[in-house]
Design a protein around this motif. Structure first.
Motif, PDB file in Angstrom:
ATOM      1  N   LEU A  49     -15.393  13.029   4.629  1.00 54.64           N
ATOM      2  CA  LEU A  49     -15.115  11.790   5.350  1.00 54.64           C
ATOM      3  C   LEU A  49     -15.564  11.817   6.807  1.00 54.64           C
ATOM      4  O   LEU A  49     -15.799  10.757   7.397  1.00 54.64           O
ATOM      5  CB  LEU A  49     -13.622  11.459   5.263  1.00 54.64           C
ATOM      6  N   HIS A  97      -9.570   9.437  -0.264  1.00 53.18           N
ATOM      7  CA  HIS A  97      -8.414   8.564  -0.291  1.00 53.18           C
ATOM      8  C   HIS A  97      -7.881   8.397   1.117  1.00 53.18           C
ATOM      9  O   HIS A  97      -8.143   9.219   1.999  1.00 53.18           O
ATOM     10  CB  HIS A  97      -7.311   9.174  -1.171  1.00 53.18           C
ATOM     11  N   SER A  98      -7.131   7.355   1.313  1.00 50.14           N
ATOM     12  CA  SER A  98      -6.343   7.216   2.535  1.00 50.14           C
ATOM     13  C   SER A  98      -4.932   7.667   2.206  1.00 50.14           C
ATOM     14  O   SER A  98      -4.517   7.661   1.045  1.00 50.14           O
ATOM     15  CB  SER A  98      -6.349   5.763   3.007  1.00 50.14           C
ATOM     16  N   LEU A  99      -4.202   8.078   3.200  1.00 49.27           N
ATOM     17  CA  LEU A  99      -2.821   8.493   2.957  1.00 49.27           C
ATOM     18  C   LEU A  99      -2.031   7.322   2.389  1.00 49.27           C
ATOM     19  O   LEU A  99      -2.215   6.179   2.819  1.00 49.27           O
ATOM     20  CB  LEU A  99      -2.173   8.986   4.253  1.00 49.27           C
ATOM     21  N   THR A 101       0.385   4.370   1.708  1.00 51.47           N
ATOM     22  CA  THR A 101       1.035   3.477   2.666  1.00 51.47           C
ATOM     23  C   THR A 101       2.052   2.611   1.933  1.00 51.47           C
ATOM     24  O   THR A 101       2.368   2.838   0.769  1.00 51.47           O
ATOM     25  CB  THR A 101      -0.007   2.577   3.345  1.00 51.47           C
ATOM     26  N   CYS A 148     -16.010  -1.205  -0.732  1.00 48.08           N
ATOM     27  CA  CYS A 148     -15.562  -0.422   0.427  1.00 48.08           C
ATOM     28  C   CYS A 148     -15.263  -1.341   1.609  1.00 48.08           C
ATOM     29  O   CYS A 148     -14.250  -1.185   2.291  1.00 48.08           O
ATOM     30  CB  CYS A 148     -16.622   0.600   0.821  1.00 48.08           C
ATOM     31  N   GLY A 153      -9.920  -0.272   4.141  1.00 47.03           N
ATOM     32  CA  GLY A 153      -9.684   1.146   4.367  1.00 47.03           C
ATOM     33  C   GLY A 153      -9.120   1.889   3.179  1.00 47.03           C
ATOM     34  O   GLY A 153      -8.923   3.104   3.246  1.00 47.03           O
ATOM     35  N   LEU A 154      -8.814   1.186   2.073  1.00 51.59           N
ATOM     36  CA  LEU A 154      -8.254   1.851   0.897  1.00 51.59           C
ATOM     37  C   LEU A 154      -9.306   2.619   0.095  1.00 51.59           C
ATOM     38  O   LEU A 154      -8.960   3.390  -0.799  1.00 51.59           O
ATOM     39  CB  LEU A 154      -7.581   0.828  -0.024  1.00 51.59           C
ATOM     40  N   PRO A 156     -12.136   4.879   1.204  1.00 50.91           N
ATOM     41  CA  PRO A 156     -13.002   5.631   2.122  1.00 50.91           C
ATOM     42  C   PRO A 156     -14.168   6.263   1.375  1.00 50.91           C
ATOM     43  O   PRO A 156     -14.084   6.527   0.174  1.00 50.91           O
ATOM     44  CB  PRO A 156     -12.064   6.697   2.700  1.00 50.91           C
ATOM     45  N   ASP A 447      -6.410  17.065   3.685  1.00 50.44           N
ATOM     46  CA  ASP A 447      -4.985  16.896   3.918  1.00 50.44           C
ATOM     47  C   ASP A 447      -4.184  17.228   2.656  1.00 50.44           C
ATOM     48  O   ASP A 447      -4.730  17.683   1.648  1.00 50.44           O
ATOM     49  CB  ASP A 447      -4.683  15.491   4.433  1.00 50.44           C
TER      50      ASP A 447
END
Length: 498
Positions: A49, A97-99, A101, A148, A153-154, A156, A447
């Motif tokens: 990323l 992935h995004s963290l 939410t 995208c 932002g979901l 990446p 992460d």
């Protein structure tokens, strides 16, 4: 300092030159030295990323121009085939992935409820990732880019690319930024007798010495500065990371559109990467020479693919890194600073992370950098390498024992920094706090959800750990997670009947 020299014109060298120009502006000279005998290494490369974050965000490269000029394509993560039992139906994903939410099961005390609910029921947590349907459907580049941009932002992404074309394109972009180039073979780094600082470079067949106030060594495996000139000690990882060869080659696209993930196919003595670019797929068998000869490796490739290949020269490498990469007025980046193996695109990711850390250090010091700060920089960089090593160890902590290589991998001692985490994950899933030791104040490459993805895929994170997570959550949150589980089951059932 007025004369900055970057030794090496590959991907690492040009990104280093961009960072120097970004830091110091047009008031200094930045020169990239290219060897006429050394080309860029790589048959298909991939970023993580931080690649688009650096390319577009930090260095202001126009994405459309880059895609058109290099043939790069969108990448949504990694696909692992055969890592648990050697069969092609053994597949798991590590998707970008995004963290989590509010919209997809927010994190509560480090627990991602939707992820844990899937894992508790033996369902791959990649089913919680927005991009999975696009990967499974072999979506086109246009469809992926539109998704995208519309995802908020979901979804990446990073890129797959050919290192040779990228280096050539970055050179043109660098020259437009008044970054100079010099073609020549370095025969000596001229160093001060007292400080050891490099103040010049001498070239084969040239009388003049190129002045140098600060040198970035991006000379790849030649490692001209730290290894050859300074004799710095290399920190080896071969006690736990035993792959040391790679045979690169190309194949045609097997799908209608470029695959949206880097495929990692487990082999008898390692694994094979398959990285699509626009025109073709760059491949390579990364293997252990202690378990397989080059001829045996070639034969296995052709048996696995069902056709002959035209191999490129075999690459040899040694897993590890230099504990100190910034020494005096010299800093090594990319392969010149270390390398473990190609899995998870860690080499380019680590290089870009190091350049960001360097830029922040210099900018926040206003160019006045004490030795204690340089020592802290080197320590943080070492912790970054530790995190990469342990993350890759997780990938090889698998159940298969069907070949001498996989049995040998299973018997190797693992770092206690990894085994301590593994012990905790028998009781609960990976948490963000687990990786603070690797973060050391700068961005973490992988992460907790990355570790969860791979850990579940190889069986290190068991269902019982995810079930324990659910017992720690408020009942209302668990009900929402159960509803999400039902939606995944319904979606999967519909897909199976299509």
């Amino acid at each position: 300092m007025k004369n900055f020299v970057v030794l090496g014109g590959g991907t690492a060298g040009w990104f280093a030159a961009f960072e120097l120009r970004r830091l110091f502006g047009a008031g200094v000279s930045v020169t990239v030295v290219e060897s006429p005998r050394v080309g860029a290494i790589g048959v298909g490369e991939g970023g993580i990323l931080n690649f688009p974050a650096a390319l577009v965000g930090r260095y202001g490269i126009d994405l459309d121009a880059f895609l058109e000029g290099t043939g790069a394509v969108f990448k949504l993560g990694f696909e692992y085939i055969g890592w648990n039992n050697g069969r092609d139906d053994d597949v798991f994903y590590h998707l970008f992935h995004s963290l989590p939410t509010e919209g997809d099961g927010r994190v509560i005390d480090g627990i991602a409820p939707y992820w844990s609910m899937l894992a508790a029921h033996g369902i791959g947590i990649h089913h919680a990732i927005y991009s999975l349907p696009f990967v499974l459907a072999n979506a086109s580049q246009r469809e992926v880019r539109s998704a995208c941009e519309a995802s908020g932002g979901l979804m990446p992404w990073s890129l797959h690319f050919d290192a040779h074309r990228v280096s050539a394109w970055l050179k043109l972009a660098g020259m437009a930024r008044q970054i100079e180039t010099h073609v020549g073979n370095v025969v000596e780094l001229v160093r001060d007798a007292e400080s050891g600082h490099v103040h010049g470079l001498r070239f084969e067949g040239e009388e003049r010495t190129m002045p140098c106030d600060f040198l970035i060594d991006a000379s790849g495996f030649a490692r001209i500065a730290l290894q050859k000139a300074m004799g710095m000690q290399f920190r080896s990882f071969t006690d736990c990371m035993i792959l040391d060869r790679a045979i690169p080659f190309y194949i045609p696209h097997p799908r209608a559109n470029p695959h949206l993930v880097t495929s990692a196919l487990a082999m008898n003595a390692g694994w094979m990467w398959q990285i699509p670019v626009r025109e073709r797929v760059g491949c390579g068998y990364v293997y252990s020479s202690a378990h397989l000869s080059e001829d045996e490796a070639l034969a296995e490739i052709e048996t696995r693919l069902g056709h002959e290949i035209e191999p490129m020269p075999t690459l040899r490498f040694h897993a590890g890194h230099f504990p100190e990469v910034w020494v005096g007025n010299v800093m090594a980046v990319g392969l010149a600073s270390g390398f473990i193996e190609p899995l998870e695109a860690t080499s380019i990711g680590q290089m870009l992370g190091q350049l960001v850390m360097f830029g922040e250090t210099v900018a926040q010091s206003q160019g006045v950098v004490p030795q204690s700060t340089i020592s802290t920089f080197n320590h943080r960089n070492l912790l970054d390498w530790d995190g990469i090593r342990d993350f890759l160890c997780l990938h090889y902590d698998v159940r298969r024992r069907d070949t001498p290589f996989w049995r040998d991998v299973a018997s190797r001692p693992l770092p206690t920094s990894y085994t301590d985490l593994k012990a905790a994950w028998q009781l609960r899933t990976p948490r963000p706090v687990d990786f603070n030791a690797y973060r050391a104040g700068h961005v973490l490459h992988f992460d907790a959800t990355s570790w969860f993805s791979v850990g579940q895929g190889v069986g290190v994170v068991p269902q019982a750990a995810a079930q324990a997570d659910l017992g720690m959550l408020p009942r209302e949150v668990v009900r929402f997670a159960e509803a999400f589980l039902d939606s995944v089951r319904i979606r999967n059932a519909a897909t199976m009947h299509m």
